[in-house]
Write a protein that holds these residues in place. Structure first.
Motif, PDB file in Angstrom:
ATOM      1  N   LYS A 225      34.063  51.068  75.752  1.00 27.98           N
ATOM      2  CA  LYS A 225      33.745  52.456  75.360  1.00 27.98           C
ATOM      3  C   LYS A 225      32.315  52.498  74.825  1.00 27.98           C
ATOM      4  CE  LYS A 225      35.580  56.173  72.342  1.00 27.98           C
ATOM      5  NZ  LYS A 225      34.812  56.057  71.072  1.00 27.98           N
ATOM      6  N   ILE A 226      31.520  53.392  75.399  1.00 23.35           N
ATOM      7  CA  ILE A 226      30.100  53.476  75.070  1.00 23.35           C
ATOM      8  C   ILE A 226      29.836  54.814  74.386  1.00 23.35           C
ATOM      9  CG2 ILE A 226      27.764  53.383  75.983  1.00 23.35           C
ATOM     10  CD1 ILE A 226      29.366  50.801  76.398  1.00 23.35           C
ATOM     11  N   ASN A 227      29.543  54.786  73.086  1.00 27.62           N
ATOM     12  CA  ASN A 227      29.346  56.012  72.308  1.00 27.62           C
ATOM     13  C   ASN A 227      27.885  56.445  72.318  1.00 27.62           C
ATOM     14  OD1 ASN A 227      32.033  55.632  71.651  1.00 27.62           O
ATOM     15  ND2 ASN A 227      31.718  55.909  69.455  1.00 27.62           N
ATOM     16  N   ILE A 228      27.667  57.720  72.651  1.00 26.23           N
ATOM     17  CA  ILE A 228      26.312  58.269  72.764  1.00 26.23           C
ATOM     18  C   ILE A 228      26.268  59.614  72.039  1.00 26.23           C
ATOM     19  CG2 ILE A 228      24.551  59.103  74.387  1.00 26.23           C
ATOM     20  CD1 ILE A 228      25.966  57.230  76.484  1.00 26.23           C
ATOM     21  N   GLY A 229      25.301  59.779  71.137  1.00 29.07           N
ATOM     22  CA  GLY A 229      25.202  61.043  70.406  1.00 29.07           C
ATOM     23  C   GLY A 229      23.775  61.496  70.222  1.00 29.07           C
ATOM     24  N   THR A 230      22.951  60.658  69.605  1.00 27.31           N
ATOM     25  CA  THR A 230      21.580  61.045  69.281  1.00 27.31           C
ATOM     26  C   THR A 230      20.781  61.436  70.511  1.00 27.31           C
ATOM     27  OG1 THR A 230      21.615  59.582  67.358  1.00 27.31           O
ATOM     28  CG2 THR A 230      19.457  60.246  68.167  1.00 27.31           C
ATOM     29  N   LEU A 231      21.050  60.787  71.633  1.00 24.90           N
ATOM     30  CA  LEU A 231      20.326  61.090  72.866  1.00 24.90           C
ATOM     31  C   LEU A 231      20.454  62.566  73.238  1.00 24.90           C
ATOM     32  CD1 LEU A 231      18.704  59.902  75.256  1.00 24.90           C
ATOM     33  CD2 LEU A 231      20.888  59.552  76.421  1.00 24.90           C
ATOM     34  N   LEU A 232      21.647  63.134  73.039  1.00 19.39           N
ATOM     35  CA  LEU A 232      21.838  64.560  73.324  1.00 19.39           C
ATOM     36  C   LEU A 232      20.999  65.409  72.384  1.00 19.39           C
ATOM     37  CD1 LEU A 232      24.395  63.153  74.601  1.00 19.39           C
ATOM     38  CD2 LEU A 232      25.566  65.324  74.227  1.00 19.39           C
ATOM     39  N   ASN A 233      20.969  65.030  71.114  1.00 18.24           N
ATOM     40  CA  ASN A 233      20.232  65.811  70.134  1.00 18.24           C
ATOM     41  C   ASN A 233      18.731  65.744  70.374  1.00 18.24           C
ATOM     42  OD1 ASN A 233      22.726  66.285  68.959  1.00 18.24           O
ATOM     43  ND2 ASN A 233      22.519  64.602  67.506  1.00 18.24           N
ATOM     44  N   VAL A 234      18.240  64.592  70.802  1.00 17.51           N
ATOM     45  CA  VAL A 234      16.823  64.464  71.138  1.00 17.51           C
ATOM     46  C   VAL A 234      16.483  65.400  72.296  1.00 17.51           C
ATOM     47  CG1 VAL A 234      15.076  62.902  72.099  1.00 17.51           C
ATOM     48  CG2 VAL A 234      16.572  62.121  70.247  1.00 17.51           C
ATOM     49  N   SER A 235      17.316  65.407  73.329  1.00 18.28           N
ATOM     50  CA  SER A 235      17.078  66.268  74.489  1.00 18.28           C
ATOM     51  C   SER A 235      17.139  67.741  74.099  1.00 18.28           C
ATOM     52  CB  SER A 235      18.112  65.976  75.581  1.00 18.28           C
ATOM     53  OG  SER A 235      18.053  64.637  75.993  1.00 18.28           O
ATOM     54  N   PHE A 236      18.124  68.079  73.291  1.00 12.98           N
ATOM     55  CA  PHE A 236      18.307  69.454  72.812  1.00 12.98           C
ATOM     56  C   PHE A 236      17.068  69.924  72.054  1.00 12.98           C
ATOM     57  CE2 PHE A 236      19.495  72.584  69.696  1.00 12.98           C
ATOM     58  CZ  PHE A 236      20.548  73.326  70.233  1.00 12.98           C
ATOM     59  N   THR A 237      16.662  69.144  71.069  1.00 14.34           N
ATOM     60  CA  THR A 237      15.560  69.548  70.197  1.00 14.34           C
ATOM     61  C   THR A 237      14.239  69.608  70.952  1.00 14.34           C
ATOM     62  OG1 THR A 237      16.716  68.548  68.334  1.00 14.34           O
ATOM     63  CG2 THR A 237      14.385  69.031  68.030  1.00 14.34           C
ATOM     64  N   ARG A 238      14.017  68.644  71.830  1.00 11.83           N
ATOM     65  CA  ARG A 238      12.790  68.642  72.615  1.00 11.83           C
ATOM     66  C   ARG A 238      12.689  69.903  73.471  1.00 11.83           C
ATOM     67  NH1 ARG A 238      13.191  63.777  75.408  1.00 11.83           N
ATOM     68  NH2 ARG A 238      12.168  62.710  73.674  1.00 11.83           N
ATOM     69  N   ALA A 239      13.793  70.322  74.079  1.00 12.35           N
ATOM     70  CA  ALA A 239      13.779  71.508  74.919  1.00 12.35           C
ATOM     71  C   ALA A 239      13.550  72.779  74.099  1.00 12.35           C
ATOM     72  CB  ALA A 239      15.086  71.610  75.699  1.00 12.35           C
ATOM     73  N   VAL A 240      14.172  72.856  72.924  1.00  9.43           N
ATOM     74  CA  VAL A 240      13.972  74.018  72.062  1.00  9.43           C
ATOM     75  C   VAL A 240      12.514  74.110  71.634  1.00  9.43           C
ATOM     76  CG1 VAL A 240      14.504  75.016  69.802  1.00  9.43           C
ATOM     77  CG2 VAL A 240      16.345  74.126  71.235  1.00  9.43           C
ATOM     78  N   ARG A 241      11.940  72.992  71.225  1.00 12.31           N
ATOM     79  CA  ARG A 241      10.543  72.992  70.795  1.00 12.31           C
ATOM     80  C   ARG A 241       9.610  73.409  71.930  1.00 12.31           C
ATOM     81  NH1 ARG A 241      11.141  67.379  67.478  1.00 12.31           N
ATOM     82  NH2 ARG A 241      11.518  68.271  65.407  1.00 12.31           N
ATOM     83  N   ALA A 242       9.893  72.905  73.138  1.00 10.89           N
ATOM     84  CA  ALA A 242       9.036  73.241  74.275  1.00 10.89           C
ATOM     85  C   ALA A 242       9.092  74.736  74.575  1.00 10.89           C
ATOM     86  CB  ALA A 242       9.454  72.431  75.499  1.00 10.89           C
ATOM     87  N   THR A 243      10.290  75.304  74.556  1.00 18.48           N
ATOM     88  CA  THR A 243      10.442  76.730  74.840  1.00 18.48           C
ATOM     89  C   THR A 243       9.721  77.572  73.800  1.00 18.48           C
ATOM     90  OG1 THR A 243      12.579  76.373  75.916  1.00 18.48           O
ATOM     91  CG2 THR A 243      12.089  78.610  75.156  1.00 18.48           C
ATOM     92  N   LEU A 244       9.892  77.254  72.537  1.00 16.58           N
ATOM     93  CA  LEU A 244       9.276  78.050  71.471  1.00 16.58           C
ATOM     94  C   LEU A 244       7.765  77.860  71.435  1.00 16.58           C
ATOM     95  CD1 LEU A 244      11.891  77.662  68.598  1.00 16.58           C
ATOM     96  CD2 LEU A 244      11.584  79.565  70.193  1.00 16.58           C
ATOM     97  N   ALA A 245       7.288  76.678  71.850  1.00 16.97           N
ATOM     98  CA  ALA A 245       5.843  76.475  71.909  1.00 16.97           C
ATOM     99  C   ALA A 245       5.216  77.320  73.012  1.00 16.97           C
ATOM    100  CB  ALA A 245       5.533  74.991  72.146  1.00 16.97           C
ATOM    101  N   GLN A 246       5.942  77.452  74.123  1.00 18.89           N
ATOM    102  CA  GLN A 246       5.436  78.245  75.243  1.00 18.89           C
ATOM    103  C   GLN A 246       5.597  79.739  75.003  1.00 18.89           C
ATOM    104  OE1 GLN A 246       7.631  76.751  78.588  1.00 18.89           O
ATOM    105  NE2 GLN A 246       6.689  74.717  78.508  1.00 18.89           N
ATOM    106  N   GLU A 247       6.666  80.096  74.296  1.00 18.60           N
ATOM    107  CA  GLU A 247       6.954  81.513  74.050  1.00 18.60           C
ATOM    108  C   GLU A 247       7.272  81.721  72.566  1.00 18.60           C
ATOM    109  OE1 GLU A 247       9.429  83.368  77.327  1.00 18.60           O
ATOM    110  OE2 GLU A 247       9.936  81.258  77.608  1.00 18.60           O
ATOM    111  N   PRO A 248       6.276  81.646  71.694  1.00 18.18           N
ATOM    112  CA  PRO A 248       6.527  81.720  70.252  1.00 18.18           C
ATOM    113  C   PRO A 248       7.108  83.039  69.778  1.00 18.18           C
ATOM    114  CG  PRO A 248       4.175  81.801  70.735  1.00 18.18           C
ATOM    115  CD  PRO A 248       4.859  81.438  72.006  1.00 18.18           C
TER     116      PRO A 248
END
Length: 281
Positions: A225-248
């Protein structure tokens, strides 16, 4: 469809393959796991931690209901699991919320208390037909199972499983929780030695920090069993930051939660496919 964790884990254990388990916090996390599982045709386990429950005001039911609905309508095999449960009140809600497995975490307690609490948790959970995972924790005075530099002793692991009756065991072999870069180096020989001593499936926590090739090697050497969590949060946060940087000027959360969900879906799909890919030429 909503499956039992025990079945997905047993299937992976018997075939020597890995089953990925993803920690979710928001509805978008749940949708990302379900969409990625459908896209890749791979089964997965959706995990809700006690910390996530705390974030949602202490009530596990809303997020669990979302996970259950996603599983039943997603056209793929998903199971629901409660992760790092430290108190018996939440443990006792496992079946009620639709989860078929639970990771009971008494690793903060001294050796004897950890074993006693985990044994009691397993006894209760087995009476409810639940699959129980635990973490070796402070066995042998080694400190937390995921403190940097700490490693699980195979004999300690075998003793812990025998004395508690758990169905799966998370072991310390080089990974750490909350890593945001894939730089962890695992002790593959130690995984193999633990597997030889321990009769139940082994669990790797902190897999977000482990390169895909190393994860595949870990499975080959005995991880299930391979547990993965932080990777999702990194992807989530990076995408939110990119969107808000482009469209503040954006204030509609759908404008940034949509891209965030898509980014997590891609990350989950990448992990699911990585576990099924061979490194052989």
């Amino acid at each position: 469809m909503l499956c039992r964790s025990a079945d997905l884990i047993a299937e992976a254990h018997a075939s020597g393959s890995g089953i990925a388990a993803f920690n979710v916090i928001t509805l978008e996390h749940v949708q990302a796991v379900a969409d990625a599982a459908r896209r890749t045709g791979q089964p997965a386990i959706v995990q809700i931690s006690q910390n996530a429950v705390r974030h949602h005001g202490g009530d596990v039911m809303p997020l669990a209901a979302a996970a259950g609905a996603a599983a039943r309508t997603g056209g793929t095999r998903l199971a629901l699991h409660l992760d790092h449960v430290e108190d018996f009140a939440l443990l006792h809600r496992t079946a009620e919320c639709g989860a078929s497995s639970v990771m009971f975490d008494a690793s903060r307690l001294p050796d004897a208390e950890n074993i006693a609490a985990t044994r009691e948790a397993a006894r209760w959970a087995h009476g409810q037909g639940l699959f129980v995972e635990a973490e070796l924790g402070e066995i042998g005075g080694k400190g937390s199972a995921h403190t940097p530099g700490v490693r699980t002793d195979p004999a300690d692991a075998a003793r812990f499983v025998a004395e508690t009756g758990v169905d799966a065991l998370a072991v310390a072999v080089g990974s750490s929780h909350a890593m945001v870069s894939r730089t962890a180096e695992l002790d593959l020989q130690l995984i193999e030695r633990i597997r030889e001593k321990v009769p139940v499936p082994l669990v790797l926590h902190g897999s977000s920090g482990v390169p895909h090739t190393t994860l595949r090697a870990a499975v080959k050497h005995g991880m299930t069993k391979i547990n993965i969590g932080t990777l999702l949060n990194v992807s989530f946060t990076r995408a939110v930051r990119a969107t808000l940087a482009q469209e503040p000027e954006v204030v509609d959360p759908r404008r940034y939660l949509g891209p965030a969900r898509d980014a997590m879906t891609d990350a989950v799909a990448d992990c699911l496919l990585a576990l099924t890919t061979s490194d052989s030429p």
